[in-house]
Design a protein around this motif. Structure first.
Motif, PDB file in Angstrom:
ATOM      1  N   LEU A 263      31.246 -61.251  13.109  1.00 18.47           N
ATOM      2  CA  LEU A 263      30.649 -60.530  11.837  1.00 18.47           C
ATOM      3  C   LEU A 263      30.674 -59.169  12.489  1.00 18.47           C
ATOM      4  O   LEU A 263      31.599 -57.737  11.800  1.00 18.47           O
ATOM      5  CB  LEU A 263      29.963 -60.892  11.223  1.00 18.47           C
ATOM      6  CG  LEU A 263      29.178 -59.969  10.382  1.00 18.47           C
ATOM      7  CD1 LEU A 263      29.764 -59.820   9.248  1.00 18.47           C
ATOM      8  CD2 LEU A 263      27.616 -60.113   9.631  1.00 18.47           C
ATOM      9  N   PHE A 264      30.289 -58.782  13.940  1.00 15.60           N
ATOM     10  CA  PHE A 264      29.838 -57.416  14.252  1.00 15.60           C
ATOM     11  C   PHE A 264      31.630 -57.168  15.056  1.00 15.60           C
ATOM     12  O   PHE A 264      31.559 -56.075  15.132  1.00 15.60           O
ATOM     13  CB  PHE A 264      28.816 -58.370  15.294  1.00 15.60           C
ATOM     14  CG  PHE A 264      27.268 -57.806  14.777  1.00 15.60           C
ATOM     15  CD1 PHE A 264      26.781 -58.021  14.014  1.00 15.60           C
ATOM     16  CD2 PHE A 264      26.814 -58.750  15.674  1.00 15.60           C
ATOM     17  CE1 PHE A 264      25.732 -58.108  12.989  1.00 15.60           C
ATOM     18  CE2 PHE A 264      24.918 -59.177  15.434  1.00 15.60           C
ATOM     19  CZ  PHE A 264      25.104 -58.708  13.506  1.00 15.60           C
ATOM     20  N   PHE A 265      32.226 -58.389  15.983  1.00 12.44           N
ATOM     21  CA  PHE A 265      33.832 -57.807  16.479  1.00 12.44           C
ATOM     22  C   PHE A 265      33.897 -57.132  15.075  1.00 12.44           C
ATOM     23  O   PHE A 265      35.022 -55.879  15.874  1.00 12.44           O
ATOM     24  CB  PHE A 265      33.863 -58.731  16.659  1.00 12.44           C
ATOM     25  CG  PHE A 265      35.377 -58.805  16.742  1.00 12.44           C
ATOM     26  CD1 PHE A 265      36.067 -58.293  18.406  1.00 12.44           C
ATOM     27  CD2 PHE A 265      36.528 -59.410  16.134  1.00 12.44           C
ATOM     28  CE1 PHE A 265      37.315 -57.518  18.901  1.00 12.44           C
ATOM     29  CE2 PHE A 265      38.027 -58.829  16.458  1.00 12.44           C
ATOM     30  CZ  PHE A 265      37.984 -59.050  17.897  1.00 12.44           C
ATOM     31  N   LEU A 266      34.146 -57.116  13.579  1.00 17.01           N
ATOM     32  CA  LEU A 266      34.915 -56.614  12.346  1.00 17.01           C
ATOM     33  C   LEU A 266      34.308 -55.253  11.971  1.00 17.01           C
ATOM     34  O   LEU A 266      34.924 -54.397  12.235  1.00 17.01           O
ATOM     35  CB  LEU A 266      35.137 -57.990  11.584  1.00 17.01           C
ATOM     36  CG  LEU A 266      36.167 -59.209  11.723  1.00 17.01           C
ATOM     37  CD1 LEU A 266      35.697 -59.648  10.408  1.00 17.01           C
ATOM     38  CD2 LEU A 266      37.168 -59.031  12.202  1.00 17.01           C
ATOM     39  N   SER A 322      41.718 -67.194  22.165  1.00 19.65           N
ATOM     40  CA  SER A 322      40.591 -66.166  22.966  1.00 19.65           C
ATOM     41  C   SER A 322      41.399 -65.163  22.866  1.00 19.65           C
ATOM     42  O   SER A 322      40.820 -63.911  23.227  1.00 19.65           O
ATOM     43  CB  SER A 322      39.573 -66.845  23.494  1.00 19.65           C
ATOM     44  OG  SER A 322      39.696 -68.296  23.157  1.00 19.65           O
ATOM     45  N   LEU A 323      42.424 -65.494  24.112  1.00 18.43           N
ATOM     46  CA  LEU A 323      43.220 -64.657  24.156  1.00 18.43           C
ATOM     47  C   LEU A 323      43.893 -63.178  23.621  1.00 18.43           C
ATOM     48  O   LEU A 323      44.041 -61.679  23.631  1.00 18.43           O
ATOM     49  CB  LEU A 323      44.023 -64.470  25.293  1.00 18.43           C
ATOM     50  CG  LEU A 323      43.594 -65.815  27.003  1.00 18.43           C
ATOM     51  CD1 LEU A 323      44.726 -65.888  27.799  1.00 18.43           C
ATOM     52  CD2 LEU A 323      42.467 -64.609  26.862  1.00 18.43           C
ATOM     53  N   VAL A 324      44.204 -63.797  22.242  1.00 20.57           N
ATOM     54  CA  VAL A 324      44.631 -63.199  21.088  1.00 20.57           C
ATOM     55  C   VAL A 324      44.027 -62.152  21.182  1.00 20.57           C
ATOM     56  O   VAL A 324      44.380 -61.225  20.874  1.00 20.57           O
ATOM     57  CB  VAL A 324      45.024 -64.457  19.756  1.00 20.57           C
ATOM     58  CG1 VAL A 324      45.647 -62.461  19.248  1.00 20.57           C
ATOM     59  CG2 VAL A 324      46.348 -64.158  20.741  1.00 20.57           C
ATOM     60  N   GLY A 333      45.597 -58.935  14.729  1.00 27.60           N
ATOM     61  CA  GLY A 333      45.341 -59.976  16.407  1.00 27.60           C
ATOM     62  C   GLY A 333      44.444 -60.272  15.215  1.00 27.60           C
ATOM     63  O   GLY A 333      43.718 -61.393  15.762  1.00 27.60           O
ATOM     64  N   ALA A 334      42.993 -60.392  15.305  1.00 29.60           N
ATOM     65  CA  ALA A 334      42.147 -60.808  14.361  1.00 29.60           C
ATOM     66  C   ALA A 334      42.692 -62.172  13.225  1.00 29.60           C
ATOM     67  O   ALA A 334      42.841 -63.558  14.097  1.00 29.60           O
ATOM     68  CB  ALA A 334      41.338 -60.693  13.478  1.00 29.60           C
TER      69      ALA A 334
END
Length: 423
Positions: A263-266, A322-324, A333-334
């Motif tokens: 959630l925080f990544f987005l 994970s690397l993507v 990318g997500a």
């Protein structure tokens, strides 16, 4: 015959509740088990993916990551104890309803009450306590329903049932994300819907689970020393069990590191306008592909009679996901990362479930031993916040965080080679 398989004479001497199952399970029982998994995981992941983060931000926007890490870490610590403890209790239960059904019911009721309490939690301390109770109840139910698989499913059917069991896990995650998206900032409404989903999920199994009953005469003699010492399963004596535990722990740790701050990544890295909806979209992509690969992988591994190559390949695919996310922190990318993760994780869950049930030390302690295995799911929830928060806050942000997650997950593919008793 592996070190975990008994002779025909030994199997014949066991009571029905402890004997290796021979009859294939039918669609009603399978559906009931899958629905339990849907309900439990909706109750887990609706809060973990969205609701707890939203509630944390309502207490202190500037400290939301730290609050979320505290709450989820404390809850996961409780689950470390709940899984093997409730599994051991269910092993020894002589209820007329069977060994597993009562604990699925008790765990679900406790989880529902705590979820309803979260709707009015007045402080971070109350939120933490109530989430610990959710984890206690839901992990108790999870320990019992997981043990029901080797209780009832013969080995040649376990890949298929493991795949369907895993599909229930993923469907529950998707339902949880949907609840988070529907609730939006209204986390109280979200917790209420999660409680209803948990109730509906366990209902069919509680009513029609048809457990084999364990008689009091067949129940092993109880002693506190034996009970407590039983939670340590020596990797020297049972090396395949130890390597299987370590493999699951590493893959799950990498997976939890990826998803904890989604959630925080987005919100902060990708800059997506509606992060709760974004979590739902990504979870939907992940869920669909996980369900497809779980079904294919489970049937395929039963057909060829091999488990390890599938675990190795799927663990490597999870690491790539994970690397993507690390190197392409964009909405596109997500999406790609979620798709790759779904492909790898679905195959992993289906095949790993079948593999784990084949390395259990003894039929009499399936619930406890699978509870110990489930610690490999729960311990990463404790460690993931401790690992993730410093990386996000001080050590390079999401780039380094997701690289570390990929490396950890890849180690799971390496260590599964050490398992000797299963192909």
């Amino acid at each position: 015959m592996t070190q975990y398989q008994a002779s025909a004479d030994d199997l014949a001497a066991l009571p029905p509740a402890l004997a290796e199952p021979r009859l294939r399970v039918g669609p009603l029982w399978t559906t009931a088990v899958v629905l339990v998994n849907v309900g439990i995981n909706a109750a887990f992941f609706g809060p973990i993916q969205v609701l707890l983060g939203t509630q944390a931000a309502s207490f202190d926007e500037g400290q939301k990551e730290a609050i979320l890490a505290l709450v989820t870490g404390a809850g996961a610590a409780v689950s470390l104890v709940a899984n093997p403890l409730f599994g051991a209790f269910s092993d020894s239960t002589t209820s007329r309803f069977g060994r597993r059904v009562p604990w699925v019911f008790i765990g679900a009721v406790l989880g529902m009450i705590a979820l309803l309490g979260l709707t009015v939690a007045p402080s971070v301390a109350a939120m933490t306590l109530l989430w610990c109770l959710v984890q206690l109840g839901c992990n108790g139910a999870l320990a019992a329903i997981t043990a029901a698989v080797p209780d009832r499913v013969p080995v040649p059917q376990r890949g298929v049932i493991g795949g369907l069991f895993s599909m229930g896990t993923v469907a529950g995650i998707l339902v949880g994300a949907g609840i988070g998206a529907v609730a939006g900032r209204n986390f109280a409404l979200g917790y209420l819907i999660c409680a209803v989903a948990l109730l509906l999920g366990v209902l069919l199994y509680v009513l029609r689970g048809s457990d084999e009953k364990l008689s009091k005469a067949d129940r092993p003699a109880f002693s506190w020393r034996g009970f407590l010492s039983g939670f340590w399963i020596s990797p020297r004596k049972y090396p395949d069990f130890g390597w299987a535990w370590l493999t699951r722990f590493l893959v799950q740790l990498g997976n939890h590191i990826c998803t904890l701050y989604l959630l925080f990544f987005l919100t902060d890295e990708v800059g997506y306008a509606d992060p709760a909806f974004g979590v739902l979209v990504l979870t939907g992509i992940y869920a669909i592909l996980t369900i497809v690969t779980a079904a294919i992988g489970g049937a395929w591994t039963d057909r060829v009679g091999r488990r390890k190559p599938f675990v190795i390949a799927s663990s490597a695919v999870i690491a790539v996901a994970s690397l993507v996310l690390a190197f392409f922190p964009t909405w596109t990318g997500a999406i790609v990362g979620a798709a790759i993760l779904g492909i790898g994780y679905g195959a992993y869950l289906a095949v790993d479930m079948a593999l784990l049930t084949q390395v259990l030390p003894a039929a009499v302690s399936r619930g406890r031993d699978l509870g110990v295995i489930n610690v490999a799911n729960s311990l990463p929830q404790v460690l993931a916040p401790l690992i993730a928060f410093p990386f996000v806050a001080y050590l390079g942000g999401y780039l380094t965080l997701y690289i570390v997650a990929g490396v950890i997950g890849l180690l799971g593919a390496v260590f599964v080679v050490k398992i000797k008793g299963v192909n």
